[in-house]
Design a protein around this motif. Sequence first.
Motif, PDB file in Angstrom:
ATOM      1  N   LYS A 127      11.171 -54.826 -52.997  1.00 51.09           N
ATOM      2  CA  LYS A 127      11.115 -53.481 -53.600  1.00 51.09           C
ATOM      3  C   LYS A 127      12.378 -53.228 -54.438  1.00 51.09           C
ATOM      4  O   LYS A 127      12.298 -52.708 -55.557  1.00 51.09           O
ATOM      5  N   ARG A 128      13.523 -53.608 -53.888  1.00 50.14           N
ATOM      6  CA  ARG A 128      14.798 -53.420 -54.595  1.00 50.14           C
ATOM      7  C   ARG A 128      14.825 -54.243 -55.884  1.00 50.14           C
ATOM      8  O   ARG A 128      15.254 -53.757 -56.931  1.00 50.14           O
ATOM      9  N   LEU A 129      14.365 -55.490 -55.812  1.00 49.70           N
ATOM     10  CA  LEU A 129      14.350 -56.350 -57.000  1.00 49.70           C
ATOM     11  C   LEU A 129      13.481 -55.751 -58.103  1.00 49.70           C
ATOM     12  O   LEU A 129      13.897 -55.699 -59.268  1.00 49.70           O
ATOM     13  N   CYS A 130      12.285 -55.292 -57.741  1.00 46.47           N
ATOM     14  CA  CYS A 130      11.386 -54.697 -58.742  1.00 46.47           C
ATOM     15  C   CYS A 130      12.013 -53.452 -59.374  1.00 46.47           C
ATOM     16  O   CYS A 130      11.959 -53.268 -60.603  1.00 46.47           O
ATOM     17  N   ALA A 131      12.622 -52.604 -58.534  1.00 45.59           N
ATOM     18  CA  ALA A 131      13.223 -51.358 -59.027  1.00 45.59           C
ATOM     19  C   ALA A 131      14.435 -51.629 -59.915  1.00 45.59           C
ATOM     20  O   ALA A 131      14.591 -51.010 -60.982  1.00 45.59           O
ATOM     21  N   LEU A 132      15.290 -52.547 -59.496  1.00 41.47           N
ATOM     22  CA  LEU A 132      16.498 -52.833 -60.278  1.00 41.47           C
ATOM     23  C   LEU A 132      16.159 -53.540 -61.593  1.00 41.47           C
ATOM     24  O   LEU A 132      16.817 -53.309 -62.620  1.00 41.47           O
ATOM     25  N   THR A 133      15.126 -54.376 -61.588  1.00 43.17           N
ATOM     26  CA  THR A 133      14.704 -55.026 -62.830  1.00 43.17           C
ATOM     27  C   THR A 133      14.170 -53.992 -63.816  1.00 43.17           C
ATOM     28  O   THR A 133      14.422 -54.073 -65.024  1.00 43.17           O
ATOM     29  N   TYR A 134      13.443 -53.010 -63.309  1.00 43.80           N
ATOM     30  CA  TYR A 134      12.942 -51.908 -64.153  1.00 43.80           C
ATOM     31  C   TYR A 134      14.114 -51.143 -64.777  1.00 43.80           C
ATOM     32  O   TYR A 134      14.138 -50.885 -65.984  1.00 43.80           O
ATOM     33  N   ASP A 135      15.097 -50.819 -63.948  1.00 42.41           N
ATOM     34  CA  ASP A 135      16.281 -50.126 -64.462  1.00 42.41           C
ATOM     35  C   ASP A 135      17.016 -50.980 -65.496  1.00 42.41           C
ATOM     36  O   ASP A 135      17.484 -50.467 -66.524  1.00 42.41           O
ATOM     37  N   ALA A 136      17.108 -52.280 -65.235  1.00 48.34           N
ATOM     38  CA  ALA A 136      17.803 -53.177 -66.167  1.00 48.34           C
ATOM     39  C   ALA A 136      17.121 -53.179 -67.530  1.00 48.34           C
ATOM     40  O   ALA A 136      17.782 -53.133 -68.580  1.00 48.34           O
ATOM     41  N   MET A 137      15.773 -53.244 -67.532  1.00 42.68           N
ATOM     42  CA  MET A 137      15.051 -53.195 -68.804  1.00 42.68           C
ATOM     43  C   MET A 137      15.378 -51.908 -69.558  1.00 42.68           C
ATOM     44  O   MET A 137      15.694 -51.936 -70.761  1.00 42.68           O
ATOM     45  N   TRP A 138      15.331 -50.785 -68.865  1.00 44.57           N
ATOM     46  CA  TRP A 138      15.580 -49.506 -69.533  1.00 44.57           C
ATOM     47  C   TRP A 138      17.032 -49.370 -70.000  1.00 44.57           C
ATOM     48  O   TRP A 138      17.294 -48.775 -71.055  1.00 44.57           O
ATOM     49  N   LEU A 139      17.968 -49.927 -69.246  1.00 44.33           N
ATOM     50  CA  LEU A 139      19.364 -49.912 -69.701  1.00 44.33           C
ATOM     51  C   LEU A 139      19.511 -50.698 -71.002  1.00 44.33           C
ATOM     52  O   LEU A 139      20.271 -50.300 -71.900  1.00 44.33           O
ATOM     53  N   GLY A 140      18.771 -51.800 -71.119  1.00 47.41           N
ATOM     54  CA  GLY A 140      18.756 -52.550 -72.375  1.00 47.41           C
ATOM     55  C   GLY A 140      18.155 -51.737 -73.502  1.00 47.41           C
ATOM     56  O   GLY A 140      18.720 -51.648 -74.604  1.00 47.41           O
ATOM     57  N   ILE A 141      17.007 -51.107 -73.224  1.00 40.19           N
ATOM     58  CA  ILE A 141      16.326 -50.293 -74.241  1.00 40.19           C
ATOM     59  C   ILE A 141      17.230 -49.156 -74.715  1.00 40.19           C
ATOM     60  O   ILE A 141      17.264 -48.817 -75.911  1.00 40.19           O
ATOM     61  N   GLU A 142      17.998 -48.574 -73.799  1.00 47.54           N
ATOM     62  CA  GLU A 142      18.881 -47.443 -74.146  1.00 47.54           C
ATOM     63  C   GLU A 142      19.957 -47.821 -75.166  1.00 47.54           C
ATOM     64  O   GLU A 142      20.547 -46.945 -75.800  1.00 47.54           O
ATOM     65  N   GLN A 143      20.221 -49.117 -75.322  1.00 51.34           N
ATOM     66  CA  GLN A 143      21.226 -49.560 -76.306  1.00 51.34           C
ATOM     67  C   GLN A 143      20.664 -49.605 -77.727  1.00 51.34           C
ATOM     68  O   GLN A 143      21.417 -49.781 -78.686  1.00 51.34           O
ATOM     69  N   VAL A 144      19.342 -49.498 -77.863  1.00 47.59           N
ATOM     70  CA  VAL A 144      18.690 -49.730 -79.158  1.00 47.59           C
ATOM     71  C   VAL A 144      18.851 -48.524 -80.072  1.00 47.59           C
ATOM     72  O   VAL A 144      18.371 -47.435 -79.783  1.00 47.59           O
ATOM     73  N   ARG A 145      19.558 -48.757 -81.178  1.00 49.43           N
ATOM     74  CA  ARG A 145      19.745 -47.737 -82.219  1.00 49.43           C
ATOM     75  C   ARG A 145      20.258 -48.439 -83.470  1.00 49.43           C
ATOM     76  O   ARG A 145      20.827 -49.538 -83.367  1.00 49.43           O
ATOM     77  N   PRO A 146      20.102 -47.839 -84.643  1.00 45.67           N
ATOM     78  CA  PRO A 146      20.621 -48.482 -85.858  1.00 45.67           C
ATOM     79  C   PRO A 146      22.127 -48.715 -85.739  1.00 45.67           C
ATOM     80  O   PRO A 146      22.865 -47.858 -85.240  1.00 45.67           O
ATOM     81  N   GLY A 147      22.557 -49.898 -86.167  1.00 47.59           N
ATOM     82  CA  GLY A 147      23.985 -50.235 -86.129  1.00 47.59           C
ATOM     83  C   GLY A 147      24.416 -50.923 -84.849  1.00 47.59           C
ATOM     84  O   GLY A 147      25.464 -51.573 -84.822  1.00 47.59           O
ATOM     85  N   ALA A 148      23.622 -50.776 -83.779  1.00 50.30           N
ATOM     86  CA  ALA A 148      23.909 -51.532 -82.553  1.00 50.30           C
ATOM     87  C   ALA A 148      23.545 -52.995 -82.797  1.00 50.30           C
ATOM     88  O   ALA A 148      22.929 -53.333 -83.805  1.00 50.30           O
ATOM     89  N   ARG A 149      23.921 -53.855 -81.866  1.00 48.64           N
ATOM     90  CA  ARG A 149      23.621 -55.284 -82.007  1.00 48.64           C
ATOM     91  C   ARG A 149      22.839 -55.771 -80.796  1.00 48.64           C
ATOM     92  O   ARG A 149      22.917 -55.178 -79.723  1.00 48.64           O
ATOM     93  N   LEU A 150      22.118 -56.861 -81.004  1.00 42.30           N
ATOM     94  CA  LEU A 150      21.303 -57.391 -79.911  1.00 42.30           C
ATOM     95  C   LEU A 150      22.153 -57.779 -78.700  1.00 42.30           C
ATOM     96  O   LEU A 150      21.699 -57.676 -77.563  1.00 42.30           O
ATOM     97  N   GLY A 151      23.389 -58.201 -78.935  1.00 33.95           N
ATOM     98  CA  GLY A 151      24.288 -58.510 -77.822  1.00 33.95           C
ATOM     99  C   GLY A 151      24.545 -57.309 -76.927  1.00 33.95           C
ATOM    100  O   GLY A 151      24.788 -57.470 -75.720  1.00 33.95           O
ATOM    101  N   ASP A 152      24.479 -56.094 -77.496  1.00 36.89           N
ATOM    102  CA  ASP A 152      24.652 -54.879 -76.690  1.00 36.89           C
ATOM    103  C   ASP A 152      23.510 -54.735 -75.689  1.00 36.89           C
ATOM    104  O   ASP A 152      23.715 -54.316 -74.538  1.00 36.89           O
ATOM    105  N   VAL A 153      22.302 -55.057 -76.143  1.00 40.61           N
ATOM    106  CA  VAL A 153      21.115 -54.976 -75.283  1.00 40.61           C
ATOM    107  C   VAL A 153      21.250 -55.977 -74.128  1.00 40.61           C
ATOM    108  O   VAL A 153      21.109 -55.624 -72.954  1.00 40.61           O
ATOM    109  N   GLY A 154      21.537 -57.233 -74.475  1.00 46.23           N
ATOM    110  CA  GLY A 154      21.659 -58.283 -73.458  1.00 46.23           C
ATOM    111  C   GLY A 154      22.781 -58.020 -72.476  1.00 46.23           C
ATOM    112  O   GLY A 154      22.626 -58.233 -71.261  1.00 46.23           O
ATOM    113  N   HIS A 155      23.909 -57.532 -73.003  1.00 45.32           N
ATOM    114  CA  HIS A 155      25.069 -57.272 -72.140  1.00 45.32           C
ATOM    115  C   HIS A 155      24.763 -56.187 -71.111  1.00 45.32           C
ATOM    116  O   HIS A 155      25.130 -56.312 -69.929  1.00 45.32           O
TER     117      HIS A 155
END
Length: 266
Positions: A127-155
Motif C-alpha cells: 500500500k505504501r509503495l503504491c501511494a508513494l509512487t503516485y505522489d512521486a509521479m505528481w511531484l514530477g508533473i508539478e515541475q512541468v512549466r515553460p522554461g523548466a527542464r526535464l532534469g527538474d522532473v526526474g530529480h
Amino acid sequence: MSITIKDDAGVAAMRTACRLAAEVLDAITPHIQPGITTLDIDRLAAEHMAKQGTRSATVGYQPPGYPPYPAHLCTSVNHVICHGIPNDKVLKKGDIVNVDVTVITPEGWYGDTSRMFEIGEVSIAAKRLCALTYDAMWLGIEQVRPGARLGDVGHAIQKFAEGHNLSVVREFCGHGIGQRFHEEPQVLHYGKPGTGEELVPGMIFTVEPMINLGRRDIKEMPDGWTIVTRDRSLSAQWEHTVLVTPTGHEVLSLSAGSPPPPAFVQ
C-alpha cells in the motif's frame, strides 16, 4: 527525431485521446477484484475500446528486436515492473497490479495512461509503495512549466523516492506522444535539476515512474517483453500524459474515475 510541438488542433485531439484511454481504466476498475485474471482484464478493455471506437496501440506492436506484443494492454503484477503480458493466472488478495492502456483514436492520435490496483487487502508495504509512487509521479508533473527542464522532473521523482528508501528504475522512461506512440523527448525519472531539454508550450509527454521496494536492478523474461525486479521485490508505476501550457501544465489523461491528485497539488 525532433520534438513535435502540438498546435491547438493537436492539443484538442490529444485531450480526447488521453481521456478515452483513462475511460478504459474507469470501465474496467469495478471488475478488478480477487478471482479475475489479467486476460479477463484485457478482454474487458478490448470490449470498451470497441464501444469507444478506439483501438489498442499495443496489440501487434513490434519495436525492432522485439516479438509482436500479443495483448490490448499491459498488466504488471507484484514484482513485474512493466510490459507484463495478460495471462490466465487468477489475481488474489494481496496482489498489486499496474494496468497500462494506450488507445489510438480514429483520427490517429495516441492516448496513454496507467494506474495501480490493489487486489483486496494488501500488505502495508505494498500500500505504501503504491501511494508513494503516485505522489512521486505528481511531484514530477508539478515541475512541468515553460522554461523548466526535464532534469527538474526526474530529480523531483528521484529525490522523493530515494528519500523514502525506494529505488527508481533507470532503463525505462516517459516519452513524447502524439500521432506516434513514442516520440521525443525521453522523460527520465531521475536526474539533475537544470539539465535536459527545456520545456516549451505545446510539448506533450508521459510521466510514468517505475519505483521498486527493493533494488532498482531489472531482469527481462524469456517472452521478450516482461520486465521484473531482479531481487523479486514489489514494483509500482503510475502514468499520466501531460501538456506544457503557456502558464504551467495540463494533465490530459484525467477522467471521471481518475484517483484525485494528492493534497500537495496546486
